[in-house]
Design an enzyme around this catalytic site. Structure first.
Site, PDB file in Angstrom:
ATOM      1  N   ALA A  90       0.835  -1.205   0.000  1.00  0.00           N
ATOM      2  CA  ALA A  90       0.000   0.000   0.000  1.00  0.00           C
ATOM      3  C   ALA A  90       0.868   1.253   0.000  1.00  0.00           C
ATOM      4  CB  ALA A  90      -0.932  -0.004   1.214  1.00  0.00           C
ATOM      5  N   LYS A 109      10.268   2.155   8.758  1.00  0.00           N
ATOM      6  CA  LYS A 109      11.060   2.035   9.982  1.00  0.00           C
ATOM      7  C   LYS A 109      12.236   1.076   9.856  1.00  0.00           C
ATOM      8  CE  LYS A 109       8.440  -1.262  12.755  1.00  0.00           C
ATOM      9  NZ  LYS A 109       7.821  -1.492  14.054  1.00  0.00           N
ATOM     10  N   ALA A 153       4.452 -12.396   1.564  1.00  0.00           N
ATOM     11  CA  ALA A 153       3.221 -12.964   1.005  1.00  0.00           C
ATOM     12  C   ALA A 153       3.576 -14.027  -0.037  1.00  0.00           C
ATOM     13  CB  ALA A 153       2.380 -11.863   0.383  1.00  0.00           C
ATOM     14  N   GLU A 197      -7.280 -21.096  -3.933  1.00  0.00           N
ATOM     15  CA  GLU A 197      -7.032 -21.089  -2.487  1.00  0.00           C
ATOM     16  C   GLU A 197      -8.349 -21.295  -1.767  1.00  0.00           C
ATOM     17  OE1 GLU A 197      -4.633 -17.730  -1.312  1.00  0.00           O
ATOM     18  OE2 GLU A 197      -3.002 -18.327  -2.639  1.00  0.00           O
ATOM     19  N   HIS A 235      -3.486 -17.823  10.612  1.00  0.00           N
ATOM     20  CA  HIS A 235      -3.277 -18.671   9.424  1.00  0.00           C
ATOM     21  C   HIS A 235      -3.107 -20.110   9.915  1.00  0.00           C
ATOM     22  CE1 HIS A 235      -1.625 -20.343   5.753  1.00  0.00           C
ATOM     23  NE2 HIS A 235      -1.889 -19.219   5.123  1.00  0.00           N
ATOM     24  N   ARG A 240     -10.493 -19.729   6.175  1.00  0.00           N
ATOM     25  CA  ARG A 240      -9.298 -19.786   7.027  1.00  0.00           C
ATOM     26  C   ARG A 240      -9.626 -19.832   8.521  1.00  0.00           C
ATOM     27  NH1 ARG A 240      -4.918 -15.619   5.029  1.00  0.00           N
ATOM     28  NH2 ARG A 240      -4.730 -17.057   3.294  1.00  0.00           N
ATOM     29  N   HIS A 263      -1.814 -13.866  11.844  1.00  0.00           N
ATOM     30  CA  HIS A 263      -1.476 -13.582  10.448  1.00  0.00           C
ATOM     31  C   HIS A 263      -1.938 -12.209   9.976  1.00  0.00           C
ATOM     32  CE1 HIS A 263      -0.475 -14.630   6.349  1.00  0.00           C
ATOM     33  NE2 HIS A 263      -1.721 -14.492   5.935  1.00  0.00           N
ATOM     34  N   ARG A 268     -10.864 -12.607   6.644  1.00  0.00           N
ATOM     35  CA  ARG A 268     -10.447 -12.243   5.287  1.00  0.00           C
ATOM     36  C   ARG A 268     -10.345 -13.466   4.386  1.00  0.00           C
ATOM     37  NH1 ARG A 268      -5.668 -12.322   2.869  1.00  0.00           N
ATOM     38  NH2 ARG A 268      -4.347 -12.354   4.721  1.00  0.00           N
ATOM     39  N   SER A 272      -5.540  -9.579   0.609  1.00  0.00           N
ATOM     40  CA  SER A 272      -4.897  -8.503   1.378  1.00  0.00           C
ATOM     41  C   SER A 272      -4.012  -7.609   0.513  1.00  0.00           C
ATOM     42  CB  SER A 272      -4.087  -9.087   2.533  1.00  0.00           C
ATOM     43  OG  SER A 272      -3.149 -10.010   2.049  1.00  0.00           O
TER      44      SER A 272
HETATM   45  C1  SIN Z   1      -1.018 -17.718   1.937  1.00  0.00           C
HETATM   46  O1  SIN Z   1      -0.274 -17.819   0.965  1.00  0.00           O
HETATM   47  O2  SIN Z   1      -1.579 -18.668   2.440  1.00  0.00           O
HETATM   48  C2  SIN Z   1      -1.235 -16.358   2.548  1.00  0.00           C
HETATM   49  C3  SIN Z   1      -1.964 -15.517   1.610  1.00  0.00           C
HETATM   50  C4  SIN Z   1      -2.909 -14.609   2.331  1.00  0.00           C
HETATM   51  O3  SIN Z   1      -2.740 -14.329   3.508  1.00  0.00           O
HETATM   52  O4  SIN Z   1      -3.893 -14.206   1.726  1.00  0.00           O
END
Ligand code: SIN
Length: 565
Positions: free
Chosen positions: A23, A43, A54, A125, A243, A297, A364, A399, A404
């Site tokens: 971002a 920082k 990621a 996913e 996660h 998740r 996560h 999420r 993200s």
């Molecule tokens: C992952 O690769 O499992 C993480 C991706 C995410 O947090 O969306």
């Protein structure tokens, strides 16, 4: 105007961007392109961010009709994973505008992996109804995206369009007449400052609140704390995503690998067919959800925690079996599709083509954050926020995977658009529309009050003690009693030892500790306020909201009454 770019404005203005994840880097580049003078504070080094780690990728429906997919499906999946708690308008914006910012990324040099026909290779996913995850370098998406954006930022710096100030820890936002206009920061043991027309917070999340996290050490809730102290509203802080599959390595193994970085095993691995087994070799996820390992998740993490508890090993781990993938897709597939994870697991002593990988849930991603409208505007004039630090409501109570990085792009661009529009309209002050704030947003005045000191001896504050406390009392599964104990311990640390974390310290770590402590208080306060389970906020002492039978309602009411803290 090309995708993700703006026409130049007439008067140069200065935007201060704090943070160098997706971002921050993308917004800085877009603002600079539009003729804004940009100061980018980070920082650590530019690459020190959650973005860098990621793996999975970026979800996006690029063309319609896409084979077997639509933007409407992406919207529906996001809303479903968010368990009815999403801001639907924000989700619509995210999924509809995704293609614009994917093109924007490509303009800054990001190259996504292609399939054998030369089309974008799309991964699947959990909780996505179709393969729609763009990735780069297999499982090195974040690193590739960050590298391309950093190259562009350094080019812009060389051209005098962006000033990068690295290793700069922001300690406060400065305000004039109620408007945020700058930032105070520490660099090399000195207190410094920078002034501009507005500040965009893109500081990421707060995984360091918990003992096990996929986040790097920089994720210490800095932006949330800065915004809160500046009077901004915050929202949805009870929703912290764990996660399901972070590799469990002993401290000794980490030491001998010489690598302390978190070792996430991407959800994309389950998307390719990996399954979860318990210590007895039994596949357990189908007992908990019809979608098994591809359930949302929050469900998978919670199921692992519940299953381990049922087995009498609540602090244990389960195993990820990726051997099946290799068996189905051919020898060498794992190495080709997941080169980073293959190398890292090998370094950790596990050959995942032949062996099971020990995994457990780890903190996560924070769905909650600084309340913003759909243009990145917080409730404080001059202060914008985008990415994980912000809460547009797009992620709801849980999420959806790979949304993200997309959020950072789409709402980072929108924040820059709002900044530019505001300046060209002669200083119309920004403010988040109240609809975006919603009923769970808190203002500065609503700082959590003192908590009864029923937790007798929390000991002396230390970061490891804070992380242990949050994991034990406010983790994947919580109860009112545990949250009450957490609140009392946090209050004791805050009240008893104010001198332990002085606000004027020149030590960045002291400021991080103060930020973590404040963020923990806010999270625990929010979790105590929400008495029912929803998404990633699971309270083991209440029935879920969905109950409709009258008797159950009475039950739920009386349980609630007994939980008044
Ligand atoms: C992952 O690769 O499992 C993480 C991706 C995410 O947090 O969306």
């Amino acid at each position: 105007m090309t995708a993700g770019s703006f026409a130049g404005g007439c008067t140069p203005q200065r935007l201060i961007v704090v943070g160098s994840g997706i971002a921050g880097l993308y917004s800085a580049l877009l603002a600079a392109e539009a003729g804004t003078e940009v100061t980018l504070l980070t920082k650590g080094a530019l690459a020190d961010s959650n973005t860098y780690y990621a793996q999975g990728g970026i979800s996006a429906v690029l063309d319609e009709p896409a084979p077997g997919d639509t933007v409407a499906d992406h919207i529906a999946d996001t809303l479903k994973a968010g368990v009815g708690h999403c801001n639907e308008g924000a989700v619509r914006v995210l999924c509809t505008e995704a293609r614009l910012d994917i093109a924007g990324l490509e303009r800054f040099g990001v190259r996504f992996d292609l399939d054998d026909d030369g089309d974008p290779a799309l991964g699947l996913e959990a909780a996505h109804s179709a393969p729609r995850i763009l990735h780069a370098g297999g499982d090195a998406t974040g690193a590739r995206v960050a590298a391309a954006l950093i190259r562009s930022v350094l080019d812009a710096q060389a051209a005098g369009r962006i000033q990068v100030i690295g290793h700069a820890h922001v300690t406060a936002l400065t305000q004039q007449h109620g408007r945020v206009t700058g930032a105070a920061f520490l660099q090399d043991g000195q207190g410094l400052g920078v002034e501009g027309d507005a500040v965009l917070l893109a500081t990421g999340g707060a995984g360091q609140l918990f003992a096990q996290t996929t986040n790097p050490s920089v994720a210490t809730a800095d932006g949330l704390a800065l915004a809160w102290r500046a009077g901004a509203e915050v929202k949805d802080l009870e929703f912290f995503q764990f996660h399901p599959t972070c590799m469990v390595r002993s401290p000794h193994a980490r030491e001998s690998e010489g690598n302390q970085d978190p070792l996430l095993i991407s959800e994309a691995v389950r998307g390719e067919g990996a399954i979860l087994l318990d210590a007895g070799g039994r596949r357990f996820m189908p007992d908990y959800h019809p979608d098994g390992e591809l359930a949302p998740r929050d469900v998978v993490s919670r199921s692992i925690a519940l299953h381990l508890s049922a087995l009498g090993d609540p602090n244990g781990h389960v195993y990820l079996d990726a051997r099946l993938i290799e068996a189905h897709k051919g020898s060498g597939f794992l190495e080709k599709r997941f080169p980073t994870i293959s190398a890292r697991t090998r370094d950790a002593g596990v050959d995942w083509t032949r062996e099971l990988v020990p995994v457990a849930p780890a903190a996560h991603y924070w769905m909650g954050g600084v309340t913003t409208d759909l243009h990145g505007r917080t409730t404080v004039p001059g202060l914008f926020a985008a990415g994980e630090v912000a809460c547009t409501g797009v992620q709801g109570a849980n999420r959806l995977a790979s949304n993200s990085l997309l959020e950072g792009l789409v709402f980072g661009r929108r924040a820059v658009e709002a900044f530019l529009a505001e300046r060209s309209e002669n200083g119309v002050p920004p403010s988040a529309d109240s609809a975006a704030a919603g009923d769970t947003a808190w203002k500065f005045e609503r700082m959590p009050g003192p908590v009864e000191a029923s937790f007798s001896n929390p000991g002396i504050f230390s970061r490891p003690a804070l992380r242990r406390l949050m994991t034990a009392k406010a983790g994947v599964i919580r109860t009112g009693g545990q949250l009450r104990e957490a609140g009392a311990a946090l209050a004791a640390w805050t009240a008893v030892e104010p001198a332990a974390i002085p606000a004027d310290s020149l030590d960045p770590r002291a400021h991080e500790d103060a930020n973590l402590l404040l963020a923990a208080q806010l999270l625990v306060h929010a979790a105590r306020e929400r008495r029912s389970s929803l998404g990633a906020h699971h309270r083991d002492d209440t029935r879920p909201l969905e109950m409709t039978v009258d008797d159950d309602k009475h039950y739920s009411m009386s349980r609630k009454a007994s939980l008044v803290l």
